[in-house]
Design a protein around this motif. Sequence first.
Motif, PDB file in Angstrom:
ATOM      1  N   SER A  58      -4.105   8.236 -15.494  1.00 20.27           N
ATOM      2  CA  SER A  58      -4.723   9.559 -15.552  1.00 20.27           C
ATOM      3  C   SER A  58      -3.696  10.674 -15.641  1.00 20.27           C
ATOM      4  N   ASP A  59      -2.440  10.364 -15.308  1.00 18.99           N
ATOM      5  CA  ASP A  59      -1.393  11.383 -15.373  1.00 18.99           C
ATOM      6  C   ASP A  59      -0.645  11.378 -16.700  1.00 18.99           C
TER       7      ASP A  59
ATOM      8  N   GLN B 152       6.394   6.406  -7.235  1.00 17.19           N
ATOM      9  CA  GLN B 152       6.933   5.237  -7.935  1.00 17.19           C
ATOM     10  C   GLN B 152       8.438   5.048  -7.760  1.00 17.19           C
ATOM     11  N   PRO B 153       9.266   6.080  -7.955  1.00 14.37           N
ATOM     12  CA  PRO B 153      10.709   5.858  -7.865  1.00 14.37           C
ATOM     13  C   PRO B 153      11.232   5.673  -6.447  1.00 14.37           C
ATOM     14  N   GLN B 154      10.484   6.135  -5.446  1.00 18.39           N
ATOM     15  CA  GLN B 154      11.004   6.081  -4.078  1.00 18.39           C
ATOM     16  C   GLN B 154      10.353   5.012  -3.206  1.00 18.39           C
ATOM     17  N   PHE B 155       9.086   4.722  -3.456  1.00 23.38           N
ATOM     18  CA  PHE B 155       8.340   3.909  -2.495  1.00 23.38           C
ATOM     19  C   PHE B 155       7.711   2.658  -3.116  1.00 23.38           C
ATOM     20  N   VAL B 156       8.245   2.222  -4.247  1.00 22.63           N
ATOM     21  CA  VAL B 156       7.763   1.001  -4.887  1.00 22.63           C
ATOM     22  C   VAL B 156       8.943   0.074  -5.128  1.00 22.63           C
TER      23      VAL B 156
ATOM     24  N   TYR C  40      11.763  -0.320   0.017  1.00 25.51           N
ATOM     25  CA  TYR C  40      10.455  -0.204   0.683  1.00 25.51           C
ATOM     26  C   TYR C  40       9.341  -0.546  -0.300  1.00 25.51           C
ATOM     27  N   ASN C  41       8.296  -1.197   0.192  1.00 24.11           N
ATOM     28  CA  ASN C  41       7.131  -1.509  -0.628  1.00 24.11           C
ATOM     29  C   ASN C  41       5.906  -1.660   0.251  1.00 24.11           C
ATOM     30  N   SER C  42       4.766  -1.235  -0.274  1.00 20.46           N
ATOM     31  CA  SER C  42       3.494  -1.374   0.428  1.00 20.46           C
ATOM     32  C   SER C  42       2.434  -1.827  -0.552  1.00 20.46           C
ATOM     33  N   ASP C  43       1.923  -3.021  -0.371  1.00 21.29           N
ATOM     34  CA  ASP C  43       0.870  -3.519  -1.262  1.00 21.29           C
ATOM     35  C   ASP C  43      -0.357  -2.611  -1.214  1.00 21.29           C
ATOM     36  N   LYS C  44      -0.668  -2.114  -0.023  1.00 21.25           N
ATOM     37  CA  LYS C  44      -1.827  -1.233   0.123  1.00 21.25           C
ATOM     38  C   LYS C  44      -1.622   0.054  -0.667  1.00 21.25           C
ATOM     39  N   ALA C  45      -0.440   0.656  -0.525  1.00 22.23           N
ATOM     40  CA  ALA C  45      -0.163   1.899  -1.246  1.00 22.23           C
ATOM     41  C   ALA C  45      -0.144   1.656  -2.753  1.00 22.23           C
ATOM     42  N   ASN C  46       0.421   0.533  -3.183  1.00 21.17           N
ATOM     43  CA  ASN C  46       0.467   0.214  -4.613  1.00 21.17           C
ATOM     44  C   ASN C  46      -0.941   0.073  -5.192  1.00 21.17           C
ATOM     45  N   ASP C  47      -1.822  -0.585  -4.452  1.00 24.23           N
ATOM     46  CA  ASP C  47      -3.199  -0.762  -4.915  1.00 24.23           C
ATOM     47  C   ASP C  47      -3.918   0.585  -5.021  1.00 24.23           C
ATOM     48  N   LEU C  48      -3.723   1.433  -4.031  1.00 23.32           N
ATOM     49  CA  LEU C  48      -4.340   2.758  -4.058  1.00 23.32           C
ATOM     50  C   LEU C  48      -3.788   3.598  -5.206  1.00 23.32           C
ATOM     51  N   ALA C  49      -2.489   3.457  -5.469  1.00 22.11           N
ATOM     52  CA  ALA C  49      -1.884   4.205  -6.578  1.00 22.11           C
ATOM     53  C   ALA C  49      -2.487   3.771  -7.910  1.00 22.11           C
ATOM     54  N   ALA C  50      -2.686   2.468  -8.071  1.00 25.61           N
ATOM     55  CA  ALA C  50      -3.304   1.967  -9.299  1.00 25.61           C
ATOM     56  C   ALA C  50      -4.713   2.533  -9.461  1.00 25.61           C
TER      57      ALA C  50
ATOM     58  N   GLU D 195      -7.737  12.446  -4.076  1.00 23.17           N
ATOM     59  CA  GLU D 195      -8.100  11.804  -2.812  1.00 23.17           C
ATOM     60  C   GLU D 195      -7.398  10.462  -2.664  1.00 23.17           C
ATOM     61  N   LEU D 196      -7.328   9.700  -3.743  1.00 20.19           N
ATOM     62  CA  LEU D 196      -6.661   8.394  -3.689  1.00 20.19           C
ATOM     63  C   LEU D 196      -5.160   8.548  -3.477  1.00 20.19           C
ATOM     64  N   TRP D 197      -4.562   9.554  -4.125  1.00 21.27           N
ATOM     65  CA  TRP D 197      -3.136   9.780  -3.901  1.00 21.27           C
ATOM     66  C   TRP D 197      -2.870  10.192  -2.451  1.00 21.27           C
ATOM     67  N   HIS D 198      -3.789  10.939  -1.863  1.00 20.15           N
ATOM     68  CA  HIS D 198      -3.608  11.271  -0.447  1.00 20.15           C
ATOM     69  C   HIS D 198      -3.668  10.005   0.407  1.00 20.15           C
ATOM     70  N   GLN D 199      -4.526   9.071   0.046  1.00 18.33           N
ATOM     71  CA  GLN D 199      -4.572   7.809   0.774  1.00 18.33           C
ATOM     72  C   GLN D 199      -3.275   7.013   0.592  1.00 18.33           C
ATOM     73  N   VAL D 200      -2.652   7.141  -0.581  1.00 18.65           N
ATOM     74  CA  VAL D 200      -1.323   6.541  -0.786  1.00 18.65           C
ATOM     75  C   VAL D 200      -0.340   7.136   0.203  1.00 18.65           C
TER      76      VAL D 200
END
Length: 588
Positions: free
Chosen positions: A205-206, A496-500, A513-523, A536-541
Amino acid sequence: MARRRILTAAAAAAAVLLITTGCSTANTNGTATAGEPVKGGTLKVLANGDVDHLDPQLVAYVPVYSFMRAMSRSLLSYESSDDADKRIELQPDLATAVPEPSADGLKYSITLRDGVTWGAPDGARAIVASDVERGFKRLCNPLISGALSGYFVDLIDGMSAFCADFSKVAPEVGPMKEFIEGNDIAGIATPDDKTIEFTLTKPASDFPFMLSLDAADPAPIEALDNLPDSPEYRKAFVSSGPYKVKEYSPDAKFVLERNDAWDPKSDPLRKAYVDGIEMTMGVEGDAAMQQLQAGSADVLFDLSPSPANITQLKAANDKKFSTMTNGGVDQFMWINTKSPNNDGALTDLKVRQALQYAMDKTAVVQTMGGKDLAGVTNGIFGPGVLGYEEYDPYPANDGKGDPEKAKQLLAEAGFPDGITLKMPYRNVGTQPDIAQTVQASLKKAGITIELTPVPPTDYYANFMTNVENATTGKWDVALVGWSPDWQGGAARSVFQPQFVFTGTPQAYNYVDYNSDKANDLAAQALAASTAEESGELWHQVDEAVMADSPIVSIAYRLKPNYHSERVAGFVPYAQSQNGDWTNLWLTK
């Protein structure tokens, strides 16, 4: 401040000396609407250093976007505005409209507007769809790839394969030109001269926001006649904007004059009031401010008013001083979970949470110049990024810190007598003062900080991005900063560049650092059909990352600007974090 892709490692080292970046309040410039615009005159710009690149596909240094605004038109861009929300709304530039995705989110179609032209050596020539595709092809040339190319390579269908093949080509003019003109990117179709069709590998979307980057600008055929960004390329730069290169002496002088091929009727974003722009390099900050106040120069390039300057300007209620937002967080503190120090204590979530509660963010804001120039942050996004919301996952007396809560957590983690941590810092500007403020803040919670000064030119390029320094415990916590690579829907360029971490280390994800939950929310955010849903989803990330506490978010900065008395219409352009040189005018 590290801004991957907007500030490369080398550029960041220079930028920390010169630029105050961050998020901010509305422009307070009193001359923005003073009088009717007039044409004519030469805008005099002062700079400490040179442009990092003059090649749009390679530009990654925030101040250079002022030059790109004047010389290279983008498919999409932004309107300069005093309204912080309005100036991050996408606007069509070369395109006739901001594109909408197909039903599956994988296709975007762009139509070029009429009257857009190159100032080619043999006269004005229409900008066509193949020029747009050529720009994308140049992003991954084997001599010097664009710093922002990573956002596009895996996203545009077939671009990864194209770039893999291009990497095998000799980095010379002839072979590179032959490859670019003889090969296509599957996901970029040009059915006619006016139409460009993009096919993505996954919903994004971006993507339209990414098309506002100069990295995605069209490239004329002449761009292939010289090595990317070489002296020959710079001398022969073919402009699509209202100005073109008249004179360029590296590290000394840069002069622009009107581009007669530019048609103002085709450009909804630039008025081009001044006849020319002249930049003088090698000027120090205080000397630059003196010239602006004396009226012998007009605006700044890679310089900003110093804290001392700002104090004086605000005391005098000088209307030529203003601040603006950019979506960044500066300062925040990385926590090194790879450090073997203290028996690997920083792998314990309670220890990391103790650092959250121990930090007196308000004291850091005060050291940064107070609430007029900075503000408290609590997440990975700064104000101005879609996905930013005011929230506080570790509430501690309205940002003042909660030493007792921190001590309690340390005791529960097995450190009742406190802990000692190593912290490097940049020995430039206000960074030593900020480091000492953090040190004093954490001391109240029983956390001893051992400070190590690092030259600013080495801090990111050689110290922080050296993996061995993390794994051997040369640092435990470190202050850094980050700005998004584009405006508005820019959460990806922060996350993406800092937290994936996908198995391949990234320069600015210092601890993988990596978070499967954050990655799924980002997708999900990237596949969202509306801006509201995406935000809203990015805030959940943001919430998912901060639950792991890999960083302590501390503060954002306001970007200060200043101009001379004769400048009118000084209105911020979001990409350059400066007044829009193409829309201001001179009153004398």
